[in-house]
Scaffold this motif. Structure first.
Motif, PDB file in Angstrom:
ATOM      1  N   SER A 109       0.828  -1.215   0.000  1.00 43.83           N
ATOM      2  CA  SER A 109       0.000   0.000   0.000  1.00 43.83           C
ATOM      3  C   SER A 109       0.857   1.258   0.000  1.00 43.83           C
ATOM      4  O   SER A 109       0.600   2.193  -0.767  1.00 43.83           O
ATOM      5  CB  SER A 109      -0.920   0.024   1.230  1.00 43.83           C
ATOM      6  N   GLU A 110       1.856   1.271   0.861  1.00 44.09           N
ATOM      7  CA  GLU A 110       2.705   2.460   0.958  1.00 44.09           C
ATOM      8  C   GLU A 110       3.465   2.732  -0.338  1.00 44.09           C
ATOM      9  O   GLU A 110       3.587   3.883  -0.761  1.00 44.09           O
ATOM     10  CB  GLU A 110       3.669   2.316   2.136  1.00 44.09           C
ATOM     11  N   LEU A 111       3.966   1.669  -0.981  1.00 48.40           N
ATOM     12  CA  LEU A 111       4.698   1.863  -2.233  1.00 48.40           C
ATOM     13  C   LEU A 111       3.787   2.398  -3.334  1.00 48.40           C
ATOM     14  O   LEU A 111       4.134   3.360  -4.027  1.00 48.40           O
ATOM     15  CB  LEU A 111       5.344   0.545  -2.680  1.00 48.40           C
ATOM     16  N   LEU A 112       2.628   1.785  -3.510  1.00 49.87           N
ATOM     17  CA  LEU A 112       1.713   2.216  -4.570  1.00 49.87           C
ATOM     18  C   LEU A 112       1.193   3.627  -4.306  1.00 49.87           C
ATOM     19  O   LEU A 112       1.181   4.480  -5.204  1.00 49.87           O
ATOM     20  CB  LEU A 112       0.556   1.226  -4.705  1.00 49.87           C
ATOM     21  N   LYS A 149       0.667   6.896 -17.826  1.00 49.23           N
ATOM     22  CA  LYS A 149       2.095   7.121 -18.103  1.00 49.23           C
ATOM     23  C   LYS A 149       2.938   6.994 -16.844  1.00 49.23           C
ATOM     24  O   LYS A 149       4.093   6.567 -16.898  1.00 49.23           O
ATOM     25  CB  LYS A 149       2.305   8.513 -18.717  1.00 49.23           C
ATOM     26  N   HIS A 150       2.379   7.366 -15.703  1.00 51.11           N
ATOM     27  CA  HIS A 150       3.110   7.356 -14.434  1.00 51.11           C
ATOM     28  C   HIS A 150       3.296   5.937 -13.874  1.00 51.11           C
ATOM     29  O   HIS A 150       4.174   5.714 -13.039  1.00 51.11           O
ATOM     30  CB  HIS A 150       2.364   8.236 -13.422  1.00 51.11           C
ATOM     31  N   PHE A 151       2.459   4.990 -14.313  1.00 53.04           N
ATOM     32  CA  PHE A 151       2.532   3.596 -13.869  1.00 53.04           C
ATOM     33  C   PHE A 151       2.770   2.681 -15.076  1.00 53.04           C
ATOM     34  O   PHE A 151       1.919   1.853 -15.411  1.00 53.04           O
ATOM     35  CB  PHE A 151       1.237   3.180 -13.172  1.00 53.04           C
ATOM     36  N   PRO A 152       3.922   2.792 -15.743  1.00 51.67           N
ATOM     37  CA  PRO A 152       4.145   1.960 -16.927  1.00 51.67           C
ATOM     38  C   PRO A 152       4.327   0.485 -16.547  1.00 51.67           C
ATOM     39  O   PRO A 152       4.709   0.172 -15.413  1.00 51.67           O
ATOM     40  CB  PRO A 152       5.439   2.529 -17.512  1.00 51.67           C
ATOM     41  N   PRO A 153       4.068  -0.413 -17.501  1.00 44.49           N
ATOM     42  CA  PRO A 153       4.341  -1.833 -17.233  1.00 44.49           C
ATOM     43  C   PRO A 153       5.805  -2.015 -16.846  1.00 44.49           C
ATOM     44  O   PRO A 153       6.687  -1.328 -17.363  1.00 44.49           O
ATOM     45  CB  PRO A 153       4.046  -2.515 -18.568  1.00 44.49           C
ATOM     46  N   ASN A 154       6.039  -2.909 -15.916  1.00 43.80           N
ATOM     47  CA  ASN A 154       7.374  -3.241 -15.400  1.00 43.80           C
ATOM     48  C   ASN A 154       7.970  -2.152 -14.506  1.00 43.80           C
ATOM     49  O   ASN A 154       9.153  -2.222 -14.164  1.00 43.80           O
ATOM     50  CB  ASN A 154       8.347  -3.602 -16.517  1.00 43.80           C
ATOM     51  N   LEU A 155       7.166  -1.174 -14.113  1.00 46.63           N
ATOM     52  CA  LEU A 155       7.633  -0.192 -13.143  1.00 46.63           C
ATOM     53  C   LEU A 155       8.017  -0.941 -11.862  1.00 46.63           C
ATOM     54  O   LEU A 155       7.267  -1.783 -11.382  1.00 46.63           O
ATOM     55  CB  LEU A 155       6.519   0.816 -12.824  1.00 46.63           C
ATOM     56  N   LEU A 213       8.908  -0.564  -7.897  1.00 41.21           N
ATOM     57  CA  LEU A 213       8.853   0.273  -6.708  1.00 41.21           C
ATOM     58  C   LEU A 213       9.528  -0.509  -5.590  1.00 41.21           C
ATOM     59  O   LEU A 213       9.170  -1.663  -5.335  1.00 41.21           O
ATOM     60  CB  LEU A 213       7.398   0.588  -6.339  1.00 41.21           C
ATOM     61  N   MET A 214      10.502   0.104  -4.911  1.00 40.52           N
ATOM     62  CA  MET A 214      11.299  -0.637  -3.922  1.00 40.52           C
ATOM     63  C   MET A 214      11.304   0.036  -2.561  1.00 40.52           C
ATOM     64  O   MET A 214      11.238   1.251  -2.458  1.00 40.52           O
ATOM     65  CB  MET A 214      12.738  -0.780  -4.409  1.00 40.52           C
ATOM     66  N   ARG A 215      11.378  -0.804  -1.558  1.00 43.41           N
ATOM     67  CA  ARG A 215      11.652  -0.371  -0.187  1.00 43.41           C
ATOM     68  C   ARG A 215      12.584  -1.416   0.406  1.00 43.41           C
ATOM     69  O   ARG A 215      12.192  -2.563   0.569  1.00 43.41           O
ATOM     70  CB  ARG A 215      10.398  -0.259   0.643  1.00 43.41           C
ATOM     71  N   GLY A 216      13.799  -1.010   0.693  1.00 41.48           N
ATOM     72  CA  GLY A 216      14.787  -1.966   1.177  1.00 41.48           C
ATOM     73  C   GLY A 216      15.012  -3.048   0.131  1.00 41.48           C
ATOM     74  O   GLY A 216      15.257  -2.753  -1.034  1.00 41.48           O
ATOM     75  N   ASN A 217      14.861  -4.306   0.533  1.00 40.10           N
ATOM     76  CA  ASN A 217      15.022  -5.406  -0.422  1.00 40.10           C
ATOM     77  C   ASN A 217      13.673  -5.925  -0.933  1.00 40.10           C
ATOM     78  O   ASN A 217      13.605  -6.972  -1.540  1.00 40.10           O
ATOM     79  CB  ASN A 217      15.835  -6.543   0.194  1.00 40.10           C
ATOM     80  N   PHE A 218      12.609  -5.182  -0.688  1.00 42.35           N
ATOM     81  CA  PHE A 218      11.268  -5.559  -1.145  1.00 42.35           C
ATOM     82  C   PHE A 218      10.963  -4.805  -2.435  1.00 42.35           C
ATOM     83  O   PHE A 218      11.036  -3.575  -2.466  1.00 42.35           O
ATOM     84  CB  PHE A 218      10.221  -5.227  -0.078  1.00 42.35           C
ATOM     85  N   ASP A 248      -2.365  -4.511 -12.731  1.00 47.29           N
ATOM     86  CA  ASP A 248      -1.940  -5.627 -11.887  1.00 47.29           C
ATOM     87  C   ASP A 248      -0.591  -5.308 -11.262  1.00 47.29           C
ATOM     88  O   ASP A 248       0.262  -4.673 -11.879  1.00 47.29           O
ATOM     89  CB  ASP A 248      -1.795  -6.910 -12.708  1.00 47.29           C
ATOM     90  N   TYR A 249      -0.408  -5.766 -10.018  1.00 45.07           N
ATOM     91  CA  TYR A 249       0.903  -5.663  -9.386  1.00 45.07           C
ATOM     92  C   TYR A 249       1.333  -7.038  -8.893  1.00 45.07           C
ATOM     93  O   TYR A 249       0.515  -7.940  -8.725  1.00 45.07           O
ATOM     94  CB  TYR A 249       0.908  -4.647  -8.232  1.00 45.07           C
ATOM     95  N   ARG A 250       2.633  -7.170  -8.670  1.00 49.42           N
ATOM     96  CA  ARG A 250       3.194  -8.429  -8.156  1.00 49.42           C
ATOM     97  C   ARG A 250       4.431  -8.092  -7.342  1.00 49.42           C
ATOM     98  O   ARG A 250       5.233  -7.241  -7.722  1.00 49.42           O
ATOM     99  CB  ARG A 250       3.557  -9.354  -9.298  1.00 49.42           C
TER     100      ARG A 250
END
Length: 137
Positions: free
Chosen positions: A6-9, A88-94, A96-101, A128-130
């Motif tokens: 949630s925080e990353l998105l 445009k702000h959420f392209p495929p394969n974007l 988003l990282m926090r630490g090693n996540f 979709d996210y993963r």
């Protein structure tokens, strides 16, 4: 992990909303409609699965939905421009990282038909996210 997801998105969306000067209404927060366009953020987690024999690593999947909500009878052009900016702000394969996540947008964000009610004109956008977590012993 849903907290980090949630925080990353939502942090990534916040970057765009600040640039466009738009308010975001998050889940479980009551919207106070006014005469301005705003964004609505919803995270829809799917079933968490595992991909290792010991079932310690996890695959977190879900759908991130952002709705552009405009006051009724204000036209559709501005709302559609905002939709295009979000896509445009959420392209495929974007990534988003926090630490090693790491979380990935793994679909093309898609706008759906507008929903109109008595007070609003809403265009939903879904993607979709993963996120995979790896556990090594």
């Amino acid at each position: 992990m849903i907290t980090i997801i949630s925080e990353l998105l939502e942090s990534h969306l916040s970057t765009l909303s600040n640039r466009l000067n738009l308010q975001i209404v998050y889940e479980n927060i009551e919207a106070t409609p006014n005469d301005e366009i705003y964004l609505k953020s919803n995270i829809l987690p799917a079933i968490t699965t595992s991909f290792d024999l010991e079932s310690e690593s996890r695959i977190y999947k879900g759908i991130y939905q952002i709705s552009v909500v405009a006051p009724i009878n204000t036209g559709k052009s501005r709302a559609q421009q905002i939709v295009e900016s979000i896509i445009k702000h959420f392209p495929p394969n974007l990534e988003l990282m926090r630490g090693n996540f790491a979380l990935y947008i793994n679909s093309v964000p898609s706008a759906y038909p507008a929903i109109t009610d008595k007070t609003t004109y809403t265009i939903p956008i879904s993607m979709d996210y993963r996120a995979d977590t790896l556990i090594f012993n």
